[in-house]
Scaffold this active site. Structure first.
Site, PDB file in Angstrom:
ATOM      1  N   GLY A  15       9.954  40.961  62.884  1.00  0.00           N
ATOM      2  CA  GLY A  15       9.796  40.437  61.646  1.00  0.00           C
ATOM      3  C   GLY A  15      10.590  40.930  60.532  1.00  0.00           C
ATOM      4  N   SER A  16      11.712  41.561  60.766  1.00  0.00           N
ATOM      5  CA  SER A  16      12.398  42.042  59.623  1.00  0.00           C
ATOM      6  C   SER A  16      12.960  41.030  58.714  1.00  0.00           C
ATOM      7  CB  SER A  16      13.893  42.872  60.227  1.00  0.00           C
ATOM      8  OG  SER A  16      14.711  41.968  60.796  1.00  0.00           O
ATOM      9  N   HIS A 112      19.677  32.122  62.045  1.00  0.00           N
ATOM     10  CA  HIS A 112      20.170  32.329  63.492  1.00  0.00           C
ATOM     11  C   HIS A 112      21.468  33.374  63.220  1.00  0.00           C
ATOM     12  CE1 HIS A 112      21.126  31.505  67.748  1.00  0.00           C
ATOM     13  NE2 HIS A 112      22.560  31.111  67.144  1.00  0.00           N
ATOM     14  N   ASP A 148      18.875  24.925  67.468  1.00  0.00           N
ATOM     15  CA  ASP A 148      19.977  25.668  66.618  1.00  0.00           C
ATOM     16  C   ASP A 148      20.974  24.609  66.254  1.00  0.00           C
ATOM     17  OD1 ASP A 148      18.690  28.146  67.184  1.00  0.00           O
ATOM     18  OD2 ASP A 148      19.773  28.586  68.565  1.00  0.00           O
ATOM     19  N   VAL A 175      22.130  42.735  58.047  1.00  0.00           N
ATOM     20  CA  VAL A 175      22.111  43.186  56.568  1.00  0.00           C
ATOM     21  C   VAL A 175      22.344  41.843  55.701  1.00  0.00           C
ATOM     22  CG1 VAL A 175      23.521  44.256  54.689  1.00  0.00           C
ATOM     23  CG2 VAL A 175      23.027  45.489  56.718  1.00  0.00           C
ATOM     24  N   GLU A 177      21.731  38.693  56.842  1.00  0.00           N
ATOM     25  CA  GLU A 177      20.551  37.812  57.053  1.00  0.00           C
ATOM     26  C   GLU A 177      19.320  38.311  56.017  1.00  0.00           C
ATOM     27  OE1 GLU A 177      18.921  38.113  61.032  1.00  0.00           O
ATOM     28  OE2 GLU A 177      20.889  38.177  61.795  1.00  0.00           O
TER      29      GLU A 177
END
Length: 220
Positions: A15-16, A112, A148, A175, A177
Site C-alpha cells: 500500500g505505498s 498503473h 487497464d 516516486v 506515482e
C-alpha cells in the site's frame, strides 16, 4: 467548511500508493476524505498502515467467495454502507467484473505502472526494458470492465537509462506515482475531472507552456 468526498482505497499489498493518498488527505484542503481501506488479502501490509493513520481497514478474502460477483457484492455493500463516493485502487490485484465497474463508472480510478496503453497487465517494467523503450512511467485512469483500458486521466514519465534494472526503473516510476496519484484523486474528488460519454473532461485549461522530456537528454 469545505465538503470532502468520502473515498475508499482498495489495496492488495504493502500500500505505498495508499499511504501517499493518506498523507495528502491529512490536509483539510484536500478534496478526498479517505474513510475506509479495503483489501482482498487479509495479510496485506497496507492494512496495518491504514490503521496507524486512524482509518478503518477491512479485508475480504476473495478466496472465500464462490464467484467474483459474490465477492464484489460484499465489497459494494461495504462501500455503500460507509457512503463512499469514490474508489481509488492502489495496487489492488483483482480484475473487477463489468457489472461492478459499471456501477462505479466515473467514480473508480486506478494507478498503473506504465504509460498506457502500453504494457497493460503485469511485469510492466521488465517488459519495458526488454523492448528497449527510452521513456516509461505511470498512468491514472478511470476503471472500466476492460483491464487497464479505461479513459486516461493523467500520466507521469521518467527516462529509462542504459543500465537500468527492473528494480531501479520501478523505484524511479514509484516516486512519480506517489506524486501523481494524490494530485489526480484531488481533481476527481473536487469535480475538476469527470468522465463524460467515456471521455475525460477537465475543468481547468491546459498549460500555456510545457517542458518536453527527452531520453537520452537532447541537451548533452
Amino acid at each position: 467548511m469545505k465538503r470532502r468526498t468520502p473515498t475508499a482505497v482498495f489495496i492488495s499489498g504493502r500500500g505505498s500508493n495508499m499511504e501517499a493518498l493518506l498523507r495528502a488527505s491529512q490536509s483539510p484542503a484536500y478534496s478526498a476524505e479517505i474513510v475506509a481501506v479495503m483489501s482482498n488479502r487479509p495479510d496485506a501490509k497496507g492494512l496495518e498502515t491504514a490503521r496507524a493513520y486512524g482509518i478503518e481497514a477491512m479485508s475480504f478474502d476473495h478466496r472465500q467467495f464462490a464467484t467474483r460477483e459474490a465477492f464484489e457484492q460484499v465489497v459494494d455493500g461495504y462501500c455503500r454502507d460507509r457512503q463512499v463516493e469514490i474508489i481509488a485502487c492502489a495496487g489492488f490485484m483483482r480484475v473487477m467484473t463489468e457489472g461492478f465497474a459499471a456501477r462505479w463508472l466515473g467514480r473508480m480510478i486506478n494507478i498503473h505502472p506504465s504509460l498506457l496503453p502500453s504494457y497493460r497487465g503485469l511485469d510492466t517494467h521488465a517488459r519495458a526494458l526488454t523492448e528497449g523503450v527510452r521513456i516509461h512511467g505511470c498512468t491514472v485512469h478511470f476503471v472500466t470492465g476492460d483491464l487497464d483500458a479505461g479513459p486516461i486521466i493523467a500520466q507521469a514519465a521518467v527516462p529509462v537509462f542504459e543500465h537500468d534494472t527492473v528494480h531501479t526503473l520501478a523505484q524511479r516510476v514509484l516516486v512519480q506515482e506517489h506524486v501523481l496519484y494524490p494530485l489526480v484523486l484531488d481533481w476527481v474528488a473536487s469535480g475538476a475531472v469527470t468522465l463524460q460519454s467515456n471521455k475525460v473532461s477537465y475543468a481547468f485549461p491546459p498549460p500555456d507552456e510545457f517542458e518536453p522530456l527527452f531520453s537520452p537528454s537532447a541537451s548533452r
